[in-house]
Write a protein that holds these residues in place. Sequence first.
Motif, PDB file in Angstrom:
ATOM      1  N   UNK A  95      -0.719   1.445   5.064  1.00  0.00           N
ATOM      2  CA  UNK A  95       0.735   1.583   4.938  1.00  0.00           C
ATOM      3  C   UNK A  95       1.170   1.283   3.496  1.00  0.00           C
ATOM      4  N   UNK A  96       0.658   0.196   2.951  1.00  0.00           N
ATOM      5  CA  UNK A  96       1.007  -0.164   1.563  1.00  0.00           C
ATOM      6  C   UNK A  96       0.534   0.920   0.601  1.00  0.00           C
ATOM      7  N   UNK A 142       7.287  -6.844   5.956  1.00  0.00           N
ATOM      8  CA  UNK A 142       6.838  -7.544   4.751  1.00  0.00           C
ATOM      9  C   UNK A 142       6.118  -6.587   3.813  1.00  0.00           C
ATOM     10  N   UNK A 143       5.263  -5.731   4.400  1.00  0.00           N
ATOM     11  CA  UNK A 143       4.521  -4.782   3.565  1.00  0.00           C
ATOM     12  C   UNK A 143       5.492  -3.831   2.856  1.00  0.00           C
ATOM     13  N   UNK A 144       6.508  -3.346   3.594  1.00  0.00           N
ATOM     14  CA  UNK A 144       7.473  -2.419   2.983  1.00  0.00           C
ATOM     15  C   UNK A 144       8.216  -3.124   1.845  1.00  0.00           C
ATOM     16  N   UNK A 184       8.039  -2.235  -2.151  1.00  0.00           N
ATOM     17  CA  UNK A 184       9.233  -1.939  -2.957  1.00  0.00           C
ATOM     18  C   UNK A 184       9.224  -2.758  -4.236  1.00  0.00           C
ATOM     19  N   UNK A 185       8.932  -4.063  -4.081  1.00  0.00           N
ATOM     20  CA  UNK A 185       8.927  -4.935  -5.267  1.00  0.00           C
ATOM     21  C   UNK A 185       7.868  -4.478  -6.250  1.00  0.00           C
ATOM     22  N   UNK A 186       6.713  -4.125  -5.705  1.00  0.00           N
ATOM     23  CA  UNK A 186       5.618  -3.689  -6.565  1.00  0.00           C
ATOM     24  C   UNK A 186       6.020  -2.424  -7.338  1.00  0.00           C
ATOM     25  N   UNK A 234      12.477   4.944  -2.765  1.00  0.00           N
ATOM     26  CA  UNK A 234      11.571   4.099  -1.972  1.00  0.00           C
ATOM     27  C   UNK A 234      11.971   4.051  -0.497  1.00  0.00           C
ATOM     28  N   UNK A 235      13.278   3.955  -0.243  1.00  0.00           N
ATOM     29  CA  UNK A 235      13.684   3.800   1.152  1.00  0.00           C
ATOM     30  C   UNK A 235      13.377   5.072   1.955  1.00  0.00           C
TER      31      UNK A 235
END
Lengths: 562, 182
Positions: free
Chosen positions: B45-46, B87-89, B93-95, B132-133
């Motif tokens: 997923x990531x 959390x992964x999503x 996003x932050x990454x 991203x969203x």
Amino acid sequence: MNVEDKTRELLKAEANRARVSSDAWATFDRRRRREPWRRAAWLLAGAAVVAGAVLAVPSIIEAMRPSNEVRIGSTPSPEPSPSPTVTAPETFGNVIFWPATSTKEAVELQDSVTSGQETWMRDPKQVALKFTESNVGWKSIQIESVSDIQGSEKPYYEGERFVDVIFRPLVGEGRTFPGPRHVLRLRALPNYDDPAWFVSELRSDNVVVDTPVLGESVRSPFDLKGRGVGFEATINTEVRADNQTRLHPRRDTQEGFVMGGSTEIAPFQGKINFDLSPTPRGILIVSSSSGLEGPSPGQTILRLVFAETSGAPSGEVQASTDSADEALRCFFRARVFRSFEAGRKCMTAEMAATFDGPLEFEGTSSPNVQRFTIHRDVSRSSTRAVVSVRTYEGTSTGLTQYSEDTMTVVNDGGWLVDSWTRGSSVAIGETRAVRVYLVRADSCPGDAGYESAWAFEEREIPRSDGPGRAALEELFTGPAPKPFDEAPTPAPLPLASRVLSLEIDNGTASLDVSQATESGGGSCSMGIRVDAIERTLKQFPTVSDVSITVEGKTEEEGIFQP
Amino acid sequence: MGLERRLECAMFQQAVEASRLTSGDARNHEIARLFEDQYPSMVRLAFLLTFDSGASEDIAQEAFVRLWRSWGKVRKRESITAYLRSTVVNLSRSSLRSRIRDRRRMRAPASSYESDPSMRVDMSRVLGKLPVRQRACVVLRFYEDLTEVETAQVLGVTEGTIKSQMHKAMKHLERELGGEKT
């Protein structure tokens, strides 16, 4: 194969490229075992900061004591001295305005000077020359003296140093004639051996201001009193915010002067009305009128602190806003004028992170929000407000759709928008225009110019909406947001005002409003509030009389009392 | 699945199993089981959100560390997967944001789709153009096969937002994939 199936297939193929290390568990195991240590490290670091601060207090107090050895920093040192611990008072920014407008900026500039840059700032004469040329418009001045005044009068902050540069602007044909005497007071941050000099005030012998005093906190209108020389008995006045927005004279009223002064020095006085400032501080410029084009021969400039601001700064980061509704207005203003930078000032970090940076916030693919209207409070406490709003989308030529959204605003030392949950979009069919009545100048009921101070904004609303309630909700939401380079129109009613019920029967509109509608304000403000509601409702031919209650309380029981 | 991947999987499962047997702590035991079940899918997923194989493992690891840290708050077994996905999503996003800040553009590895030359669509490029969203919506709906309601829960938004985001994303995908030969 349709697009959905193709996407599924491609995603599956792509996902297979992800690698899972065989030692993933071992890595995770190590990371989670480090967790308690990591927490302990954070706690220790926190404790160290607190301990450091406690230990530093005595040395800061010591450093703030006045030094016996004072010199004017006009001689550049051969080696940049190491940067000392900054003990600048937070309020230093309240008394200096050039070339820095805050303590933080002043410290940054001082650091540049210490590291060998901007060396002109070490020399009070050069600071005076640059300031008078760039800010006042005097191309040449004749400097008479530079004097260290510590010891001759009480300093504003202990340990702080300041100097007076005494000069005369050269005016007239060929700039040969020395004008009136001026004193430019420069101040330095405490505890720097080789200080940079910041302009604190400019005082002219031709314009002596007694009220307000340097660094005074003012709100509109304030009294200006002094003595001066003025052409045709007028003294020019101007108020500017730190981002150079002109707050006075206002665009719509041209009173950029007060009466008084004469060919000889004589008293002047007047009231200074000014727009809400986007920045917390600014300056008051009072000048003797020459009656000719070009810079005035006498100018006095004082630092002002604004008791209230518009809450939507353009150039300066503001950490939070004072009320939930102000935060909403700030957010939607940023949304309408597509400024992520402005929006970030009224959003929580989590909320800001939901936007994919400025591109998503400002890009053409983002919703084209034109305005918003506050409907009602879903819940409200001192720390959290959930508010039902309607956001209109479309273009400047017409609205196309709206959605009933829910905004959450949180108070964490200041109000910030925390979430924006969009409802489903409704296409706007036929519309109608309703008027929202607003006061555009400082005027109170009974004043001579009161009637002409009123103006209206037209708002397009869906024809399916009840026009009376819709017009009031538009009124309570406040004036339409303005671009960042324009000063905002003040809202006639508190932003937290809500319509609780409205019935129109036989020509009488019976309106019940929330308690917040009558909160704060004096008799002038209360009169304007009632008037704004009545004018907005009486635009409809079916309304000839308005009866207002505040959460059921009637006029006889005392409402809208200052 | 190639021999190399199968060996990787077998070694991963053995390592987790060994840890589970030696651990007496109930939380560790439960997390080890979850790790075995969910870790590979969280990495994938990531990866689909960041197209960065190094970062995707790191993100999945961090998601499990956070789960371990907040174990007391997430007790329901059925909500743990949703918690991990959220959390992964968020971490992805932050990454991505930090990568945008670093002005580095996302690039797909050179060896895409070697096993199936007929599918030479650069999915990282296609998805990389989406905000991203929207990208998260597409991946959760079409890769994780979540319903709109479940996707909304993972992303912490309303169903209406998912619908509108998906509508925009689908327009983009139609434009990008519509003309491609499969």
